[in-house]
Design a protein around this motif. Structure first.
Motif, mmCIF file in Angstrom:
data_model
loop_
_atom_site.group_PDB
_atom_site.id
_atom_site.type_symbol
_atom_site.label_atom_id
_atom_site.label_comp_id
_atom_site.label_asym_id
_atom_site.label_seq_id
_atom_site.Cartn_x
_atom_site.Cartn_y
_atom_site.Cartn_z
ATOM 1 N N LYS A 60 6.770 -3.270 -2.772
ATOM 2 C CA LYS A 60 6.178 -4.029 -1.961
ATOM 3 C C LYS A 60 4.381 -3.966 -1.779
ATOM 4 C CE LYS A 60 9.281 -6.542 0.209
ATOM 5 N NZ LYS A 60 9.204 -8.301 -0.160
ATOM 6 N N ASN A 64 2.102 -6.671 -3.098
ATOM 7 C CA ASN A 64 0.713 -7.149 -1.982
ATOM 8 C C ASN A 64 -0.741 -6.894 -2.771
ATOM 9 O OD1 ASN A 64 -0.155 -7.639 0.669
ATOM 10 N ND2 ASN A 64 -0.810 -5.639 0.523
ATOM 11 N N THR A 67 -0.869 -9.775 -5.324
ATOM 12 C CA THR A 67 -1.090 -11.068 -4.563
ATOM 13 C C THR A 67 -2.584 -11.120 -4.083
ATOM 14 O OG1 THR A 67 1.047 -11.105 -3.890
ATOM 15 C CG2 THR A 67 -0.282 -12.210 -2.647
ATOM 16 N N ASN A 68 -3.110 -10.046 -3.524
ATOM 17 C CA ASN A 68 -4.344 -10.090 -3.080
ATOM 18 C C ASN A 68 -5.291 -10.397 -4.065
ATOM 19 O OD1 ASN A 68 -3.454 -10.024 -0.373
ATOM 20 N ND2 ASN A 68 -3.889 -7.783 -0.449
ATOM 21 N N GLU A 91 -3.719 -0.712 2.712
ATOM 22 C CA GLU A 91 -3.106 -1.408 1.394
ATOM 23 C C GLU A 91 -3.401 -0.538 0.166
ATOM 24 O OE1 GLU A 91 -4.721 -5.385 1.249
ATOM 25 O OE2 GLU A 91 -3.387 -6.216 2.936
ATOM 26 N N THR A 142 3.886 -4.980 9.444
ATOM 27 C CA THR A 142 3.518 -5.290 8.303
ATOM 28 C C THR A 142 3.870 -3.769 7.429
ATOM 29 O OG1 THR A 142 1.342 -4.593 8.543
ATOM 30 C CG2 THR A 142 1.561 -6.778 8.432
#
Length: 318
Positions: A60, A64, A67-68, A91, A142
Motif C-alpha cells: 500500500k 501510494n 499514485t502520487n 508517506e 489512513t
C-alpha cells in the motif's frame, strides 16, 4: 549426494525478456532488502535509483507513492506531522524527516518530481515486498508507510488480505504502464523475517504476499517474479547465512542472492565491463602501507587512467 536444494532459476525469466545492461534505467522500491540489491547495482555502476521516499515495507505504501508521483502531487504543510521535535511525513521513511518543516517539504516535492521522471524513463522496476501488516492512523483513517515512533495507541494494526494486495499490485502496474508501457516489472519478497509481528503472523504475512504476487505476474506483459525469499528459506536455510540478529541475511547471503539475480537478470554481455569495474572498486578500497611510496603512486595513476577511460567511453563515473 547433494546436500542442498537449488532453486531452478531459468523457470522465472523468458529468453526474450529485456535484461539489465549499462543502458538500462533501474528504479527500486520496497523493504530493506531493496537496499541490498541497490548497493550491488551501485557498486557495479548501473544506472539506478533506490527508494526515493526511503524504505517502504508494504504494498500500500508503494502504491501510494506511485499514485502520487503519476498524479504529480504537490506536498503541503498538512501532509506533515510534528513529533519529537521533528517533522515527518506518513508517506515516507524517517530518514527523510527533518527538524525544519520547509526543508522536509522541499525534499518531499523534489523527490516526488524525480520519482515521476524516473517512472517515465525506467526500463526496469524492481519491487521488494516485506510484509502484509500495515498500520492505520486512527485520526485520519489512513494507512501509513511509517509510524515514526508515534505512540502505537494512535494506530490500528491490520493484515492485508491477498485480494487487497492483488488490487494494490494491479494498481501499481496499471499506473506505471499508463506513462511507461514498455518497462519490465520484477517483483520479489524480502527474505527478512518480521518476527516482531510473531512467528505465525510473519509466515501468514509472507504467504499473503506470495499468493498475491503470483496472481499478478505475467511474463508476456513484462511482469516477473524473482525468488529472493525462496533462495534464503530453501536454498541457504542455515543460520550461518544470517546476521547476529538471526533475522537479516548476512553479507554472504546477500552476495549469493545477488549472484542468482545476476545470472537471471543481468545481460551476460556486461560481464567484462562488470569485471573491470570490480577491479577498479577493489583498487579504490585498497589501503596501502605507505601512501607516499612510488609504487602506490604508480598504482593510483593506473587506476585513474582506467576510470578516466570508462568515463569517456562508457559514461561511468566513480
Amino acid at each position: 549426494m547433494n546436500f542442498r536444494t537449488q532453486i531452478p532459476l531459468n523457470t522465472y525469466t523468458p529468453l526474450s525478456v529485456h535484461k539489465i545492461d549499462y543502458e538500462s534505467e533501474i528504479l527500486l522500491f520496497g523493504s530493506c532488502f531493496t537496499e541490498n540489491i541497490g548497493n550491488k547495482l551501485d557498486y557495479f555502476k548501473f544506472h539506478k535509483s533506490v527508494n526515493p521516499f526511503g524504505i517502504l515495507f508494504h504494498p500500500k505504501a508503494i502504491e501510494n507513492l506511485i499514485t502520487n508521483a503519476v498524479n504529480e502531487k504537490e506536498y503541503k504543510e498538512n501532509d506533515m506531522i510534528f513529533h519529537n521535535e521533528c517533522w515527518h511525513c506518513f508517506e515516507a521513511h524517517s530518514e527523510l524527516s527533518d527538524s525544519s518543516k520547509d526543508e522536509l517539504l522541499s525534499i518531499l516535492n523534489e523527490n516526488i518530481n524525480s520519482t515521476y521522471k524516473q517512472l517515465i524513463n525506467s526500463s526496469h522496476i524492481i519491487i521488494t515486498l516485506g510484509t502484509s501488516w500495515v498500520y492505520r492512523f486512527v485520526e485520519t483513517d489512513t494507512i501509513v508507510a511509517n509510524c515514526h515512533k508515534i505512540p502505537q495507541k494512535k494506530f490500528l494494526k491490520e493484515l492485508l488480505s491477498a485480494e487487497e494486495i492483488i488490487e494494490s499490485l494491479d494498481s501499481i502496474v496499471t499506473l506505471v504502464k499508463s506513462i511507461n508501457p514498455n518497462c519490465e516489472f520484477i517483483f520479489t519478497v524480502s527474505p527478512v523475517r518480521h518476527l516482531k509481528d510473531g512467528f505465525t503472523e510473519n509466515a501468514l504475512s509472507k504467504a499473503h504476499l506470495l499468493a498475491a504476487i503470483h496472481q499478478v505476474i505475467e511474463p508476456r506483459k513484462h511482469i516477473h517474479y524473482f525468488p529472493s525469499y525462496e533462495i534464503m528459506m530453501d536454498d541457504l536455510r542455515d543460520y550461518r547465512f544470517y546476521k547476529e540478529d538471526m533475522i537479516h541475511p548476512n553479507e554472504t547471503a546477500v552476495n549469493y542472492i545477488w549472484e542468482q539475480f545476476k545470472s537471471v537478470w543481468i545481460d551476460k554481455n556486461t560481464s567484462d565491463l562488470m569485471a573491470e569495474i570490480d577491479t577498479i572498486q577493489k583498487g579504490l578500497a585498497h589501503r596501502p602501507f605507505n601512501k607516499s611510496s612510488k609504487q602506490h603512486q604508480q598504482f593510483l595513476e593506473k587506476l585513474n587512467l582506467k576510470m578516466e577511460r570508462l568515463r569517456k567511453e562508457k559514461n561511468i563515473h566513480f
